[in-house]
Structures are given as structure tokens and as C-alpha cells.
Scaffold this active site. Structure first.
Site, PDB file in Angstrom:
ATOM      1  N   ASN A   9       0.885  -1.171   0.000  1.00  0.00           N
ATOM      2  CA  ASN A   9       0.000   0.000   0.000  1.00  0.00           C
ATOM      3  C   ASN A   9       0.919   1.215   0.000  1.00  0.00           C
ATOM      4  O   ASN A   9       1.511   1.550   1.022  1.00  0.00           O
ATOM      5  CB  ASN A   9      -0.890  -0.022   1.247  1.00  0.00           C
ATOM      6  CG  ASN A   9      -1.659   1.276   1.412  1.00  0.00           C
ATOM      7  OD1 ASN A   9      -1.794   2.062   0.471  1.00  0.00           O
ATOM      8  ND2 ASN A   9      -2.182   1.511   2.619  1.00  0.00           N
ATOM      9  N   TRP A  10       1.038   1.828  -1.159  1.00  0.00           N
ATOM     10  CA  TRP A  10       2.023   2.915  -1.296  1.00  0.00           C
ATOM     11  C   TRP A  10       1.555   4.238  -0.729  1.00  0.00           C
ATOM     12  O   TRP A  10       2.337   5.181  -0.635  1.00  0.00           O
ATOM     13  CB  TRP A  10       2.405   3.078  -2.784  1.00  0.00           C
ATOM     14  CG  TRP A  10       3.276   1.980  -3.287  1.00  0.00           C
ATOM     15  CD1 TRP A  10       4.018   1.115  -2.536  1.00  0.00           C
ATOM     16  CD2 TRP A  10       3.531   1.636  -4.656  1.00  0.00           C
ATOM     17  NE1 TRP A  10       4.709   0.246  -3.348  1.00  0.00           N
ATOM     18  CE2 TRP A  10       4.420   0.551  -4.643  1.00  0.00           C
ATOM     19  CE3 TRP A  10       3.084   2.138  -5.882  1.00  0.00           C
ATOM     20  CZ2 TRP A  10       4.887  -0.043  -5.828  1.00  0.00           C
ATOM     21  CZ3 TRP A  10       3.535   1.557  -7.044  1.00  0.00           C
ATOM     22  CH2 TRP A  10       4.433   0.471  -7.022  1.00  0.00           C
ATOM     23  N   LYS A  11       0.264   4.346  -0.428  1.00  0.00           N
ATOM     24  CA  LYS A  11      -0.279   5.608   0.112  1.00  0.00           C
ATOM     25  C   LYS A  11       0.069   6.775  -0.823  1.00  0.00           C
ATOM     26  O   LYS A  11       0.127   6.588  -2.032  1.00  0.00           O
ATOM     27  CB  LYS A  11       0.233   5.822   1.541  1.00  0.00           C
ATOM     28  CG  LYS A  11       0.049   4.579   2.412  1.00  0.00           C
ATOM     29  CD  LYS A  11       0.258   4.813   3.869  1.00  0.00           C
ATOM     30  CE  LYS A  11       0.007   3.524   4.633  1.00  0.00           C
ATOM     31  NZ  LYS A  11       0.040   3.694   6.076  1.00  0.00           N
ATOM     32  N   GLU A  98      -6.709   5.574   7.364  1.00  0.00           N
ATOM     33  CA  GLU A  98      -6.393   6.969   7.031  1.00  0.00           C
ATOM     34  C   GLU A  98      -7.564   7.629   6.309  1.00  0.00           C
ATOM     35  O   GLU A  98      -7.812   8.823   6.467  1.00  0.00           O
ATOM     36  CB  GLU A  98      -5.089   7.023   6.213  1.00  0.00           C
ATOM     37  CG  GLU A  98      -3.886   6.743   7.116  1.00  0.00           C
ATOM     38  CD  GLU A  98      -2.718   6.054   6.448  1.00  0.00           C
ATOM     39  OE1 GLU A  98      -2.646   6.025   5.210  1.00  0.00           O
ATOM     40  OE2 GLU A  98      -1.870   5.522   7.198  1.00  0.00           O
ATOM     41  N   GLU A 168      -5.727  -4.074  10.596  1.00  0.00           N
ATOM     42  CA  GLU A 168      -4.631  -3.130  10.805  1.00  0.00           C
ATOM     43  C   GLU A 168      -4.877  -2.326  12.079  1.00  0.00           C
ATOM     44  O   GLU A 168      -5.617  -1.323  12.047  1.00  0.00           O
ATOM     45  CB  GLU A 168      -4.517  -2.170   9.624  1.00  0.00           C
ATOM     46  CG  GLU A 168      -4.299  -2.866   8.291  1.00  0.00           C
ATOM     47  CD  GLU A 168      -3.681  -1.932   7.255  1.00  0.00           C
ATOM     48  OE1 GLU A 168      -2.579  -2.212   6.798  1.00  0.00           O
ATOM     49  OE2 GLU A 168      -4.300  -0.906   6.943  1.00  0.00           O
ATOM     50  N   SER A 213       3.133  -1.758  10.406  1.00  0.00           N
ATOM     51  CA  SER A 213       4.573  -1.906  10.658  1.00  0.00           C
ATOM     52  C   SER A 213       5.074  -3.334  10.417  1.00  0.00           C
ATOM     53  O   SER A 213       5.992  -3.803  11.105  1.00  0.00           O
ATOM     54  CB  SER A 213       4.941  -1.428  12.066  1.00  0.00           C
ATOM     55  OG  SER A 213       4.650  -0.054  12.205  1.00  0.00           O
ATOM     56  N   GLY A 234       2.762  -1.125   4.227  1.00  0.00           N
ATOM     57  CA  GLY A 234       2.898   0.283   3.863  1.00  0.00           C
ATOM     58  C   GLY A 234       4.351   0.632   3.592  1.00  0.00           C
ATOM     59  O   GLY A 234       4.898   0.358   2.523  1.00  0.00           O
ATOM     60  N   GLY A 235       5.002   1.219   4.578  1.00  0.00           N
ATOM     61  CA  GLY A 235       6.369   1.735   4.419  1.00  0.00           C
ATOM     62  C   GLY A 235       7.335   0.757   3.770  1.00  0.00           C
ATOM     63  O   GLY A 235       8.102   1.134   2.866  1.00  0.00           O
TER      64      GLY A 235
HETATM   65  P1  PGA Z   1       2.752   0.498   7.543  1.00  0.00           P
HETATM   66  O1  PGA Z   1       1.310   0.755   6.874  1.00  0.00           O
HETATM   67  O2  PGA Z   1       3.219  -0.853   7.064  1.00  0.00           O
HETATM   68  O3  PGA Z   1       3.606   1.617   7.043  1.00  0.00           O
HETATM   69  O4  PGA Z   1       2.549   0.523   9.020  1.00  0.00           O
HETATM   70  C1  PGA Z   1       0.389  -0.278   6.691  1.00  0.00           C
HETATM   71  C2  PGA Z   1      -0.893   0.266   6.121  1.00  0.00           C
HETATM   72  O5  PGA Z   1      -1.312   1.357   6.532  1.00  0.00           O
HETATM   73  O6  PGA Z   1      -1.530  -0.363   5.245  1.00  0.00           O
END
Ligand code: PGA
Length: 255
Positions: A9-11, A98, A168, A213, A234-235
Site C-alpha cells: 500500500n504505497w499511500k 487513514e 490493521e 509496521s 505500507g512503508g
Molecule cells: P505500515 O502501513 O506498514 O507503514 O505501518 C500499513 C498500512 O497502513 O496499510
């Protein structure tokens, strides 16, 4: 047997160059993993065409980070599930925390997006999870149940035959605070038990990903848990070596 999924998930991140490089880096690991693990990236809508261009013909799948409830019309700024499908998306994330937080998306709104995505041939990835305050108050499963129930009310339990759930915990997203494998497994198990009350077969088949995370170091410990069927990343999905290591952890566990 549930086939695990590793989904990025690149946001709100990326450039044409970085998206091209990441997709090119993920094609080979995704191809290698494909019989055992589904690998996907969910990109900002403006980059989905770039993802399609670079991933076409490979086993790497892709999706959107959100989708509108309408298929077309006077809805400035939105992206319709029909358009996303035309650009080769397999998945649409709906209800990411988010979006729930910054765009005030209610459980009912998320359920409507889930339905629109599914009705137009996309597999919805329903994000659920509690805040830190709700976690501390012992309300985790209550929150998750309400988020799932809104979808059951609108679409029926059978809708989860072609959907993914991503648990999540909000306190773990982007914070470096991962839920321990035991905490995550316990919640995933309770989610499955809740779905079982409506339909045992659907509950057994639905893939429930962990997100928050998740990284190259902790992925293996999470993925070996009975009710954890992969991760929403994500990250770590913005770094080719890290995401590749997470794919490998899923493959090793699936064997
Ligand atoms: P994160 O994000 O791995 O950076 O914690 C996960 C997500 O929000 O899907």
C-alpha cells in the site's frame, strides 16, 4: 487452503521513476511466488497506468487505494471502480484507517465502496482495526465486528467469498509498533469466529491479512500464525529489498 497475499500500500508516495523501478523490481519475485503467494501493489490512482504498463504480462497484481461508490458522473476528483478495472486493477482497498480518519468515512460509506468495487469486478480489501484508546479499553474485537457487520448488512456474508480483510491496528500503522504475532493471531482468530457465526465455509476461506509496521524482520513470525494469510504493507513496500524479503517470508511459510 488459503493462498497468502502480500500486498503493498504505497499511500501518497512515489514518482513516475520510483513507481517504474519498484514495479520492475517486484515482477521477478512476484512471478516466482505466484503459485504459492499472490503479490500485489496498491498505488495512487495517478500511477496505476504506470504500474499497468510495467507489470502487464507478469504475475504481479495491482490495485487502488480507494474507490468511489459511483461508476461515473458528476463526482469531481473521484475514481470509479469501472475505470480502475479498465486499468487492470485486481483489488481496491476500502476503508483504510487513514481514509476513515481524514475523510470521515463511516462504516456504511466503506460498505458502499466495498459493494461498488465488487459489483464492478474488483476484489475489495476491507481494512479494519482499532485505535490505541480502543485497544487499551479492550474494544478491539467490538470495533472490528462493527466494521465487518456493515458490509454483511449491505452485501451479505457471501460477499466475503471474493474479498480480503486486512486487520490493521491503527496504533501499529507507520509507528514501528507491530502487534506481536500472538496479539495479531488472537484478533484474526476472533474475526474468523465472528464470520463463522454467519457462514462457516465463508469464514474458513476468507483471507485475513495483517497490516501495521509489518517489515522484513517481523513478517515471518506473523505469517506463520494460523489465521494470518499475509500482509498489507505500507512503508516497507516502498523499498524493493524489504518488500522482496517479505514476499520470500510468505513463500517460505506457504511451502
Ligand atoms: P505500515 O502501513 O506498514 O507503514 O505501518 C500499513 C498500512 O497502513 O496499510
Amino acid at each position: 487452503m488459503r493462498k497468502p497475499v502480500v500486498m503493498g500500500n504505497w499511500k501518497l508516495n512515489g514518482t513516475k521513476k520510483s513507481v517504474t523501478e519498484l514495479v520492475q523490481a517486484f515482477v521477478a519475485p512476484a512471478n516466482q511466488a505466484a503459485t504459492l503467494v499472490d503479490v500485489a501493489v496498491c498505488a495512487p490512482a495517478v500511477f496505476i497506468g504506470t504500474v499497468e504498463f510495467n507489470a502487464a504480462g507478469s504475475r504481479l497484481q495491482w490495485g487502488s487505494e480507494d474507490c468511489d461508490v459511483h461508476t461515473q458522473g458528476a463526482f469531481t476528483g473521484e475514481n470509479s471502480p469501472v475505470m480502475l478495472k479498465e486499468f487492470g486493477c485486481t483489488y481496491a482497498i476500502v476503508g483504510h484507517s487513514e481514509r476513515r480518519q481524514y475523510h470521515n468515512e463511516s462504516n456504511e460509506c466503506v460498505a458502499a465502496k466495498f459493494k461498488a468495487a465488487q459489483d464492478n469486478g474488483l476484489t475489495p480489501v476491507l481494512c479494519i482495526g482499532e485505535t490505541e484508546a480502543e485497544y487499551d479499553a479492550g474494544k478491539t474485537i467490538e470495533v472490528c465486528k462493527a466494521e465487518i457487520q456493515a458490509v454483511i448488512d449491505l452485501c451479505g456474508i457471501e460477499a466475503f467469498n471474493n474479498a480480503i480483510i486486512a486487520y490493521e491496528p491503527i496504533w501499529a500503522i507507520g509507528t514501528g509498533k507491530t502487534a506481536t504475532p500472538e496479539i495479531a493471531q488472537n484478533v484474526h482468530h476472533q474475526i474468523r469466529e465472528f464470520l463463522k457465526e454467519a457462514n462457516a465455509e465463508v469464514a474458513q476461506g476468507v483471507r485475513i491479512l495483517y497490516g501495521g509496521s509489518c517489515n522484513a524482520k517481523n513478517a515471518a513470525g506473523l505469517f506463520c500464525q494460523e489465521d494470518i494469510d499475509g500482509g498489507l504493507i505500507g512503508g516497507a513496500s516502498l523499498k524493493a529489498p524489504d518488500f522482496t524479503a517479505i514476499i520470500e517470508a510468505a513463500v517460505a511459510n506457504a511451502k
